[in-house]
Design an enzyme around this catalytic site. Sequence first.
Site, PDB file in Angstrom:
ATOM      1  N   PHE A  12     -68.456 -29.083 -61.856  1.00  0.00           N
ATOM      2  CA  PHE A  12     -67.870 -29.847 -61.226  1.00  0.00           C
ATOM      3  C   PHE A  12     -67.235 -30.087 -63.332  1.00  0.00           C
ATOM      4  O   PHE A  12     -68.173 -31.319 -63.559  1.00  0.00           O
ATOM      5  CB  PHE A  12     -67.339 -30.746 -60.860  1.00  0.00           C
ATOM      6  CG  PHE A  12     -66.213 -32.021 -60.851  1.00  0.00           C
ATOM      7  CD1 PHE A  12     -65.100 -31.201 -59.633  1.00  0.00           C
ATOM      8  CD2 PHE A  12     -65.987 -32.667 -61.276  1.00  0.00           C
ATOM      9  CE1 PHE A  12     -64.014 -31.940 -59.784  1.00  0.00           C
ATOM     10  CE2 PHE A  12     -64.725 -33.795 -61.308  1.00  0.00           C
ATOM     11  CZ  PHE A  12     -64.144 -33.134 -60.869  1.00  0.00           C
ATOM     12  N   ASP A  50     -72.022 -30.575 -71.102  1.00  0.00           N
ATOM     13  CA  ASP A  50     -71.079 -31.523 -69.867  1.00  0.00           C
ATOM     14  C   ASP A  50     -72.024 -32.815 -69.485  1.00  0.00           C
ATOM     15  O   ASP A  50     -72.723 -32.212 -68.594  1.00  0.00           O
ATOM     16  CB  ASP A  50     -70.486 -30.703 -69.344  1.00  0.00           C
ATOM     17  CG  ASP A  50     -68.961 -31.967 -67.765  1.00  0.00           C
ATOM     18  OD1 ASP A  50     -69.974 -32.916 -68.516  1.00  0.00           O
ATOM     19  OD2 ASP A  50     -68.905 -31.752 -67.985  1.00  0.00           O
ATOM     20  N   LYS A  55     -67.770 -41.414 -68.975  1.00  0.00           N
ATOM     21  CA  LYS A  55     -68.279 -42.481 -66.740  1.00  0.00           C
ATOM     22  C   LYS A  55     -68.996 -43.162 -67.732  1.00  0.00           C
ATOM     23  O   LYS A  55     -68.609 -44.253 -68.026  1.00  0.00           O
ATOM     24  CB  LYS A  55     -69.701 -41.342 -66.671  1.00  0.00           C
ATOM     25  CG  LYS A  55     -68.091 -40.570 -65.325  1.00  0.00           C
ATOM     26  CD  LYS A  55     -69.303 -39.889 -63.843  1.00  0.00           C
ATOM     27  CE  LYS A  55     -68.498 -38.352 -63.738  1.00  0.00           C
ATOM     28  NZ  LYS A  55     -67.741 -39.714 -62.601  1.00  0.00           N
TER      29      LYS A  55
END
Length: 413
Positions: free
Chosen positions: A142, A227, A256
């Site tokens: 993802f 990532d 985040k």
Amino acid sequence: MEDLAKTTRGNYEEYVNSGLTRLLKFMGLDKVEWEAEALTVKDINGDEYLDCLGGYGTFILGHKPPKVVEAVKEQLDLMPLSSKILLNQPLAQLAEELARITPGDLKYSFICNSGTEAVEGALKLARLVTGRSKIITTENSFHGKSYGALSVTGREVFRKPFEPLLSEVEFVPFGDINSLEEEIDYETAAVIIEPIQGEGGIILPPEDYLPQVRELCDKYETLLILDEIQTGLGRTGEMFACQHYEVTPDILTLAKALGGGVMPVGAVIASAELWEVFNQNPFLHTSTFGGNQLACRAALATLKEIQNRNLVSSTQKLGDYLLDNLKELAIKYSSVIQEVRGKGLMVGVEFKDESYGGVLISELVKEGVLAAYTLNQQRVVRLEPPLIVTKRQLDSVLRKFDKALSKVIELAS
């Protein structure tokens, strides 16, 4: 307050998303959140919950961390957003700090607003630098839901409705170095990988996988994009998850937790050599709101708190404690739990059927604990509490987890 709660549910149904509203109601999650501090979230009725989801890893310092809020309030009185034409001091300071804490020779940063924007920037940079267009990513991954990020996200249910997406994107199984070796070649611009798959179900690779990926990328002069949007900034017990495997990427993406749960912030960080293409033309990749003063001050305060409070070290210890105790519960409830796995305070509990996870989440809410599925694998319930969680709070969560699991067994029988 009940009238306001009813109005909010109605507005969700009519103006936000009726399908989401029905799902939340079915799971007992149609509470209206009202205020929060540290690990505690209060709904509009005053009921309290321990947040063990943490905004999918966003609330690394808990809700409303005082030092981050203070920094943002101070900046708000000075200048909230950038003029975009003069020099931005907090932006420059944040880029310097990211260069200092990131591994290897990563140096230059582009500050954006989210993880998916960070991935977009990383993909553009890789294609620009190499002059190649092929991207290799992993199944079950993802990386976001904007156009480019979605193109490299490894779940068809999200990609299919929007095809055709970016061309020349190839998928290989995560953790399978032989499959990557068969696919990579001198036409490959980049390999993009999460060091640990988050939304894929908290999937850890074999210990030698990332070093072998690094070797293959070096062999074919292919860029390695890691990532670390969910795994970075101490979540796994190292500042960056790639440090568990002693691997340095060519390009690193963050988001985040970077904004401390107060401001949305993302970042793309790369070496000076790669960044030269952006130095030559600074307007190839820009953002109106990215790198604004409020966001950068929040990120700076967040990084300072992580280091001053030694949260990376404590996360490793607390994570081991949580993982060990959850594995004991897995033995106790082996009829419904398949496996428990994770690193640091990034832990997944995989059930033998996804219906068990749904029941568990609902029962945990009744017990005052917030948790959720991983997006790509609904048999896995994740626990990602803020790094400021205490052992006493983890004990409380474990007791409530035990009680909720007993209810799962009761309903399953």
